[in-house]
Enzyme design. Structure first.
Site, short mmCIF file in Angstrom:
data_model
loop_
_atom_site.label_atom_id
_atom_site.label_comp_id
_atom_site.label_asym_id
_atom_site.label_seq_id
_atom_site.Cartn_x
_atom_site.Cartn_y
_atom_site.Cartn_z
N ASP A 171 -65.53 9.13 -53.28
CA ASP A 171 -64.13 8.89 -53.81
C ASP A 171 -63.63 7.62 -53.44
O ASP A 171 -63.46 7.00 -52.28
CB ASP A 171 -63.09 10.13 -53.43
CG ASP A 171 -62.03 9.99 -54.06
OD1 ASP A 171 -61.64 10.45 -54.95
OD2 ASP A 171 -61.00 9.24 -53.38
N ASN A 179 -54.63 0.77 -60.06
CA ASN A 179 -54.11 0.53 -61.39
C ASN A 179 -52.68 0.23 -61.61
O ASN A 179 -51.98 -0.55 -62.45
CB ASN A 179 -54.42 2.08 -62.17
CG ASN A 179 -55.65 2.29 -62.91
OD1 ASN A 179 -56.59 1.26 -62.78
ND2 ASN A 179 -56.11 3.37 -62.59
N ASP A 188 -60.51 -1.11 -64.22
CA ASP A 188 -61.62 -0.83 -64.98
C ASP A 188 -62.75 -1.80 -64.42
O ASP A 188 -64.04 -1.59 -64.21
CB ASP A 188 -61.65 -1.33 -66.56
CG ASP A 188 -60.92 -0.21 -67.20
OD1 ASP A 188 -60.91 1.00 -66.54
OD2 ASP A 188 -60.49 -0.19 -68.52
N ASP A 214 -62.10 9.12 -60.53
CA ASP A 214 -62.39 8.25 -59.50
C ASP A 214 -63.22 8.97 -58.44
O ASP A 214 -63.32 8.55 -57.33
CB ASP A 214 -61.24 7.49 -58.79
CG ASP A 214 -60.14 8.60 -57.97
OD1 ASP A 214 -60.71 9.95 -58.33
OD2 ASP A 214 -59.14 8.43 -57.47
#
Length: 296
Positions: A171, A179, A188, A214
């Site tokens: 994770d 983000n 990205d 994720d």
């Protein structure tokens, strides 16, 4: 990888009559990349001849691991595609047999150095479908759909043979903040770079999947708990030490990993879903301890 066996013969894997019965008029001959180099890529053979190799002299560059500069040539003929070894160092293997030249009609497994390919005839829609369903375009990992389709078969095969089997649940720590603070494009970039690093650390046969936004899984057939823990730690350190930078801004990135091994499951509960649940539980135990950790 150097293999000593040799053959100068052309191998025919089927008859012309069988080929014609397949009715491939609307299909494109393609090579599917099965290994880590350009993992999951579909290479359509759109011209009469393509050359695969590791340098810019080749029409298609497929990686550097054991691949010669101009390794193999694929030529379209009326009824098939013919692959020819261009005097490569490590040879061309078709269905595990070293060949100088081989006639392909579909379904053959081809190995160039350490790059694994499969030859298939696909429609344009099938090419799009393969790439979108099985391979995540950002991370370069297999998708959850491919995991659900393929991983149980691999697991059951190893259980039937009494072999070790381990799993990593990975994770990305606080990925939403990346983000939110740096932009989704930066996110990205982090995902794509993370994918490259993980693939660099896993060998052939050890499959890497994007399981959620994720969350990621690496399945490790024939790998015991000790080796799985060592691999997980190498991946964690590699991500921690990598200098992620996007548009001139440094981005701190860490991961947490839960490691599970089939030996931890009782005889009646040796199922892949149980192994996933166990790794997931350990992952979140690690996150409760502060993240950037391998928990086993």
């Amino acid at each position: 990888m150097n293999r000593k066996e040799d053959s100068n013969s052309t191998v025919k894997f089927d008859t012309l009559e069988t080929f014609k019965e397949l009715n491939y008029d609307d299909r494109q001959p393609c090579l599917l990349v099965l290994g880590k180099e350009r993992f999951g890529t579909v290479i359509p053979i759109t011209t009469n001849q393509i050359v695969l190799g590791r340098s810019g002299d080749a029409v298609v560059v497929v990686g550097k691991r054991g691949v010669s500069a101009r390794h193999a040539e694929f030529v379209r003929e009326n009824d098939c595609v013919v692959v020819t070894d261009l005097n490569s160092t490590n040879g061309v293997f078709v269905n595990r047999k070293k060949v100088k030249s081989a006639r392909l009609i579909g379904g053959e497994k081809i190995v160039l150095g350490l790059v694994s390919l499969e030859f298939q005839y696909l429609t344009p829609d099938e090419i799009k479908c393969y790439e979108s369903i099985w391979v995540d375009p950002i991370v370069g990992a297999y998708t959850k759909a491919f995991f659900l389709n393929h991983a149980p078969q691999v697991f059951n095969t190893h259980m039937g043979r009494g072999l070790p089997f381990s799993l990593l649940m990975i994770d990305m720590d606080k990925f939403k903040k990346i983000n939110d603070i740096y932009s989704h494009k930066a996110g990205d970039y982090v995902l794509a770079t993370f994918g490259e690093i993980v693939r660099e650390h896993i060998r052939e046969g050890r499959l890497f999947f994007r399981f959620g936004g994720d969350e990621f899984i690496v399945i490790l057939p024939n790998v015991n708990s000790k080796l799985a823990r060592q691999l997980a730690e190498r991946i964690r350190v590699a991500i921690n030490d990598y200098k992620f930078e996007y548009n001139g801004r440094k981005i701190p990135v860490t991961i947490s990993i839960g490691v599970s091994d089939v030996s931890e499951l009782s005889e009646g509960k040796k199922k892949l879903s149980k192994l996933v649940d166990l790794a997931d539980k350990k992952l979140y135990e690690g996150k409760d301890c502060g993240r950037n950790i391998v928990r086993y």
